[in-house]
Design a protein around this motif. Structure first.
Motif, PDB file in Angstrom:
ATOM      1  N   GLY A   1       0.813  -1.216   0.000  1.00  0.00           N
ATOM      2  CA  GLY A   1       0.000   0.000   0.000  1.00  0.00           C
ATOM      3  C   GLY A   1       0.842   1.261   0.000  1.00  0.00           C
ATOM      4  O   GLY A   1       0.544   2.219  -0.715  1.00  0.00           O
TER       5      GLY A   1
ATOM      6  N   ALA B   1       2.400   1.710  -3.475  1.00  0.00           N
ATOM      7  CA  ALA B   1       1.415   2.223  -4.429  1.00  0.00           C
ATOM      8  C   ALA B   1       1.152   3.705  -4.186  1.00  0.00           C
ATOM      9  O   ALA B   1       1.043   4.491  -5.138  1.00  0.00           O
ATOM     10  CB  ALA B   1       0.114   1.424  -4.327  1.00  0.00           C
ATOM     11  N   LEU B   2       1.072   4.105  -2.926  1.00  0.00           N
ATOM     12  CA  LEU B   2       0.864   5.513  -2.604  1.00  0.00           C
ATOM     13  C   LEU B   2       2.068   6.355  -3.020  1.00  0.00           C
ATOM     14  O   LEU B   2       1.909   7.459  -3.559  1.00  0.00           O
ATOM     15  CB  LEU B   2       0.583   5.672  -1.113  1.00  0.00           C
ATOM     16  CG  LEU B   2       0.179   7.054  -0.632  1.00  0.00           C
ATOM     17  CD1 LEU B   2      -1.122   7.492  -1.299  1.00  0.00           C
ATOM     18  CD2 LEU B   2       0.034   7.056   0.877  1.00  0.00           C
TER      19      LEU B   2
ATOM     20  N   SER C   1      -3.847   1.651  -3.417  1.00  0.00           N
ATOM     21  CA  SER C   1      -3.344   1.909  -2.063  1.00  0.00           C
ATOM     22  C   SER C   1      -4.493   2.038  -1.061  1.00  0.00           C
ATOM     23  O   SER C   1      -4.401   1.517   0.056  1.00  0.00           O
ATOM     24  CB  SER C   1      -2.453   3.141  -2.039  1.00  0.00           C
ATOM     25  OG  SER C   1      -3.187   4.299  -2.293  1.00  0.00           O
TER      26      SER C   1
END
Length: 79
Positions: free
Chosen positions: A35, A38-39, A63
């Protein structure tokens, strides 16, 4: 409604009783790292000065989805 509560109870019991603490923390760590990656990808693409790169909205959605899974697993384990 009772069927949904029964499914949640079964899921919560599975996470709380059948998973060891090590398994829980390994799964949580994997979801959190994915996550955050992805962020970070979303933020890098969003604030890049190069106008040819498009914003990766799918990374933001991914995310948020991964962080939601982490929240559900924590609620199932500790609540």
């Amino acid at each position: 409604m009772g069927m949904l509560l029964n499914v949640w109870t079964d899921f919560s019991d599975w996470i709380s009783n059948d998973w060891s603490d090590t398994t829980f923390f390994v799964v949580m760590s994997i979801f959190l790292v994915l996550g955050l990656m992805a962020l970070l990808t979303f933020i890098k693409k969003s604030y890049n000065n190069n106008k040819s790169d498009k914003i990766k909205w799918s990374m933001l959605v991914l995310s948020i989805l991964l962080f939601a899974i982490v929240a559900v697993l924590c609620i199932a384990k500790f609540a």
